[in-house]
Write an enzyme that holds these catalytic residues in place. Sequence first.
Site, mmCIF file in Angstrom:
data_model
loop_
_atom_site.group_PDB
_atom_site.id
_atom_site.type_symbol
_atom_site.label_atom_id
_atom_site.label_comp_id
_atom_site.label_asym_id
_atom_site.label_seq_id
_atom_site.Cartn_x
_atom_site.Cartn_y
_atom_site.Cartn_z
ATOM 1 N N ARG A 1 -5.240 -2.925 0.626
ATOM 2 C CA ARG A 1 -5.006 -2.735 -0.802
ATOM 3 C C ARG A 1 -3.575 -2.268 -1.006
ATOM 4 O O ARG A 1 -3.081 -1.400 -0.287
ATOM 5 C CB ARG A 1 -5.971 -1.701 -1.396
ATOM 6 N N GLU B 1 -0.456 -6.844 -9.028
ATOM 7 C CA GLU B 1 -0.571 -8.228 -8.556
ATOM 8 C C GLU B 1 -0.723 -9.179 -9.733
ATOM 9 O O GLU B 1 -1.581 -8.964 -10.597
ATOM 10 C CB GLU B 1 -1.767 -8.363 -7.605
ATOM 11 N N HIS C 1 -2.102 -12.127 -1.616
ATOM 12 C CA HIS C 1 -3.476 -11.620 -1.487
ATOM 13 C C HIS C 1 -4.409 -12.752 -1.030
ATOM 14 O O HIS C 1 -5.430 -13.041 -1.660
ATOM 15 C CB HIS C 1 -3.956 -11.030 -2.808
#
Length: 322
Positions: A240, A269, A288
């Site tokens: 994370r 993000e 990601h």
Amino acid sequence: MKPLHECHVLVTPTSYAQHDATLRTALEAAVGRVTYNETGRPLSSAEVAALLPGVDGYIAGVDAIDAEALAAADGLRVIARYGVGIDKVDLVAAAARGIVVTNTPGANARSVAELAVTLLLLLARPVLRAATETRAGGWPRLPGLSLAGKTVGLIGFGAIGRQTARLLGGFDCRLLAHDPMLNEATAAALGVRAAALDALLAESDFVSLHTLLTPQTRGLVDAAFLARMKPGACLINTARGELIDEAALLAALTDGRLRGAALDVFAAEPPAAGNPLLALPNVIATPHMGAHTDGATTAMGRMALEDCLAVLRGEEPRYRVG
């Protein structure tokens, strides 16, 4: 309780059923209505709130599922997280409304571990730069690092940390792990030695983050943490983004204390175009993508689907977390 065939299910992960169309057809055959996320990205709290009225089941990506969003839920019975992390879900607000929350533990562990090892190798060997310069007509001689004899420290030794250790087992490197819940027998079977955090940071040539985001781990990688790392070490984060103080990491990379960093996750993000970490030549950034493989998305989809339908049928889900 509403019959299953009359239920409305919201599905927001954009990779749901991407590699197995039966996940979509099975869901659509079981319930009365399905709404899919058409934005191509995770949803904000306001966007979730706009979609929740009339929804009975929610197969959820990394959307912002906070108290404000859940205030709009007038019939929601289950949030089935498509993934393991539940830091985006307000569990207290969900419990107050009687909403069951589930996740998909272990479904993406192998895929995320494969990316972590890929990023580690790219930090050790300047493959990306070499490929770019060769394509442009160059023939560079760029030195790299061998993993043999190096030390890799794993912070977090859950399913992903253990898979990462398994994959690194063939590289003849020394493996350390730090996790308050670490089982030393399990670690030893994988060739991993338990270590205190300070010892791991001081000895590791590569530090890879695999811990959950909790109030205790938020901002774990701060200036003090980075100062305790071995000079010239590299940092990998596939967990994370909020684990890292990005300003502190920027300082450690620009002053040369760290050799490099590979980041699949960011605090915001997508990161802003002006994020200074993206401009550094010793930073590898990816979007990601740790769980974005055929195996992981299919496993997450199947587990989330099964638990969502179980709750809507009045049954106990397999992977309940709240």
